[in-house]
Scaffold this motif. Structure first.
Motif, PDB file in Angstrom:
ATOM      1  N   TYR A  74       0.843  -1.194   0.000  1.00 47.39           N
ATOM      2  CA  TYR A  74       0.000   0.000   0.000  1.00 47.39           C
ATOM      3  C   TYR A  74       0.875   1.240   0.000  1.00 47.39           C
ATOM      4  N   ILE A  75       0.310   2.302  -0.512  1.00 48.21           N
ATOM      5  CA  ILE A  75       0.992   3.590  -0.508  1.00 48.21           C
ATOM      6  C   ILE A  75      -0.058   4.664  -0.220  1.00 48.21           C
ATOM      7  N   LYS A  76       0.273   5.552   0.691  1.00 49.38           N
ATOM      8  CA  LYS A  76      -0.654   6.628   1.018  1.00 49.38           C
ATOM      9  C   LYS A  76      -0.911   7.471  -0.219  1.00 49.38           C
ATOM     10  N   ALA A  77      -2.145   7.952  -0.334  1.00 48.50           N
ATOM     11  CA  ALA A  77      -2.535   8.714  -1.514  1.00 48.50           C
ATOM     12  C   ALA A  77      -3.657   9.688  -1.148  1.00 48.50           C
ATOM     13  N   VAL A  78      -3.900  10.634  -2.050  1.00 49.11           N
ATOM     14  CA  VAL A  78      -4.968  11.615  -1.858  1.00 49.11           C
ATOM     15  C   VAL A  78      -5.840  11.610  -3.115  1.00 49.11           C
ATOM     16  N   LEU A  79      -7.141  11.522  -2.899  1.00 51.91           N
ATOM     17  CA  LEU A  79      -8.108  11.514  -3.985  1.00 51.91           C
ATOM     18  C   LEU A  79      -8.726  12.896  -4.117  1.00 51.91           C
ATOM     19  N   ASN A  80      -8.775  13.409  -5.325  1.00 49.39           N
ATOM     20  CA  ASN A  80      -9.400  14.709  -5.620  1.00 49.39           C
ATOM     21  C   ASN A  80      -8.887  15.833  -4.727  1.00 49.39           C
ATOM     22  N   ASP A  81      -7.600  15.817  -4.424  1.00 56.28           N
ATOM     23  CA  ASP A  81      -6.942  16.861  -3.618  1.00 56.28           C
ATOM     24  C   ASP A  81      -7.537  17.026  -2.228  1.00 56.28           C
ATOM     25  N   ASP A  82      -8.335  16.051  -1.766  1.00 57.19           N
ATOM     26  CA  ASP A  82      -9.065  16.258  -0.517  1.00 57.19           C
ATOM     27  C   ASP A  82      -9.145  15.029   0.383  1.00 57.19           C
ATOM     28  N   VAL A  83      -9.344  13.870  -0.173  1.00 63.14           N
ATOM     29  CA  VAL A  83      -9.613  12.670   0.610  1.00 63.14           C
ATOM     30  C   VAL A  83      -8.326  11.876   0.802  1.00 63.14           C
ATOM     31  N   GLU A  84      -7.898  11.766   2.068  1.00 71.29           N
ATOM     32  CA  GLU A  84      -6.710  10.968   2.358  1.00 71.29           C
ATOM     33  C   GLU A  84      -7.079   9.495   2.430  1.00 71.29           C
ATOM     34  N   GLY A  85      -6.196   8.689   1.891  1.00 69.81           N
ATOM     35  CA  GLY A  85      -6.420   7.257   1.876  1.00 69.81           C
ATOM     36  C   GLY A  85      -5.162   6.553   1.432  1.00 69.81           C
ATOM     37  N   ALA A  86      -5.339   5.446   0.736  1.00 71.30           N
ATOM     38  CA  ALA A  86      -4.194   4.675   0.250  1.00 71.30           C
ATOM     39  C   ALA A  86      -4.598   3.895  -0.989  1.00 71.30           C
ATOM     40  N   ILE A  87      -3.611   3.677  -1.827  1.00 74.90           N
ATOM     41  CA  ILE A  87      -3.778   2.752  -2.942  1.00 74.90           C
ATOM     42  C   ILE A  87      -3.246   1.414  -2.466  1.00 74.90           C
ATOM     43  N   GLU A  94      -7.650 -10.128  -9.328  1.00 80.02           N
ATOM     44  CA  GLU A  94      -8.166 -10.521 -10.633  1.00 80.02           C
ATOM     45  C   GLU A  94      -8.246  -9.326 -11.575  1.00 80.02           C
ATOM     46  N   HIS A  95      -7.891  -8.143 -11.070  1.00 84.29           N
ATOM     47  CA  HIS A  95      -7.928  -6.938 -11.894  1.00 84.29           C
ATOM     48  C   HIS A  95      -6.745  -6.906 -12.858  1.00 84.29           C
ATOM     49  N   THR A  96      -6.953  -6.244 -13.980  1.00 84.06           N
ATOM     50  CA  THR A  96      -5.848  -5.989 -14.893  1.00 84.06           C
ATOM     51  C   THR A  96      -4.984  -4.898 -14.276  1.00 84.06           C
ATOM     52  N   GLU A  97      -3.780  -4.731 -14.773  1.00 82.21           N
ATOM     53  CA  GLU A  97      -2.832  -3.818 -14.136  1.00 82.21           C
ATOM     54  C   GLU A  97      -3.195  -2.344 -14.274  1.00 82.21           C
ATOM     55  N   ASN A  98      -4.166  -2.011 -15.100  1.00 78.32           N
ATOM     56  CA  ASN A  98      -4.554  -0.604 -15.213  1.00 78.32           C
ATOM     57  C   ASN A  98      -5.658  -0.214 -14.225  1.00 78.32           C
ATOM     58  N   TYR A  99      -5.953  -1.086 -13.269  1.00 75.42           N
ATOM     59  CA  TYR A  99      -6.889  -0.778 -12.189  1.00 75.42           C
ATOM     60  C   TYR A  99      -6.106  -0.384 -10.948  1.00 75.42           C
ATOM     61  N   LEU A 100      -6.525   0.707 -10.323  1.00 76.01           N
ATOM     62  CA  LEU A 100      -6.018   1.050  -9.004  1.00 76.01           C
ATOM     63  C   LEU A 100      -7.167   0.898  -8.028  1.00 76.01           C
ATOM     64  N   GLU A 101      -6.849   0.417  -6.839  1.00 77.36           N
ATOM     65  CA  GLU A 101      -7.851   0.273  -5.785  1.00 77.36           C
ATOM     66  C   GLU A 101      -7.501   1.246  -4.671  1.00 77.36           C
ATOM     67  N   PHE A 102      -8.413   2.186  -4.417  1.00 79.96           N
ATOM     68  CA  PHE A 102      -8.203   3.232  -3.421  1.00 79.96           C
ATOM     69  C   PHE A 102      -9.066   2.929  -2.214  1.00 79.96           C
ATOM     70  N   VAL A 120     -11.649  11.076 -11.576  1.00 78.18           N
ATOM     71  CA  VAL A 120     -11.086  11.504 -10.292  1.00 78.18           C
ATOM     72  C   VAL A 120      -9.576  11.667 -10.457  1.00 78.18           C
ATOM     73  N   SER A 121      -8.977  12.416  -9.535  1.00 79.51           N
ATOM     74  CA  SER A 121      -7.522  12.543  -9.539  1.00 79.51           C
ATOM     75  C   SER A 121      -6.967  11.817  -8.323  1.00 79.51           C
ATOM     76  N   ILE A 122      -5.795  11.245  -8.500  1.00 83.85           N
ATOM     77  CA  ILE A 122      -5.103  10.547  -7.417  1.00 83.85           C
ATOM     78  C   ILE A 122      -3.670  11.063  -7.381  1.00 83.85           C
ATOM     79  N   GLU A 123      -3.203  11.370  -6.174  1.00 80.34           N
ATOM     80  CA  GLU A 123      -1.822  11.791  -6.008  1.00 80.34           C
ATOM     81  C   GLU A 123      -1.156  10.908  -4.974  1.00 80.34           C
ATOM     82  N   PHE A 124       0.008  10.384  -5.334  1.00 79.12           N
ATOM     83  CA  PHE A 124       0.762   9.539  -4.401  1.00 79.12           C
ATOM     84  C   PHE A 124       2.238   9.701  -4.642  1.00 79.12           C
TER      85      PHE A 124
END
Length: 124
Positions: A74-87, A94-102, A120-124
């Protein structure tokens, strides 16, 4: 790194895994929040895959599971410049590699009124 991606429906399996105490306790300890039992699935453009894979491969944040479960990076991340979380990068997926799970503390589809196809935007 900051990128945009498209919200999509997942497989519905994350709820089970994110309700397991060893995962929950590790996210509380290491990320500072108890994750909502589910992920926000985001499809990212293929042009970012090399960078994302580099981040995933070099990531040292890992939850080693109880028997029968897979490890999760996991890596800490921010969604839409506002929501703290992690990827999260589950070892078993079973997801393809172009899926991110936040993951975040709240159900983001409800909190942010998100639907499939929203960008949405994701920053990590």
């Amino acid at each position: 790194m900051k990128l945009n991606g498209e919200v999509t429906t997942g497989l519905g399996k994350a709820a089970f895994f994110l309700s397991q105490d060893f995962y929950v306790n590790n996210f509380i300890k290491n990320c500072g929040f108890k994750p909502y039992p589910g992920t926000l699935n985001i499809i990212v453009p293929e042009e970012y895959l090399d960078q994302i894979n580099e981040v995933k491969d070099s990531c040292e944040n890992i939850i080693k599971p109880d028997e029968g479960f897979g490890a999760v990076k996991y890596i800490k991340a921010v969604l839409n410049d506002d929501v703290e979380g992690a990827i999260v990068f589950p070892a078993k997926t079973e997801h393809t590699e172009n899926y991110l799970e936040f993951i975040a503390e709240k159900k983001l589809r409800d909190e942010l009124n998100l639907e499939d196809g929203d960008i949405v935007s994701i920053e990590f």
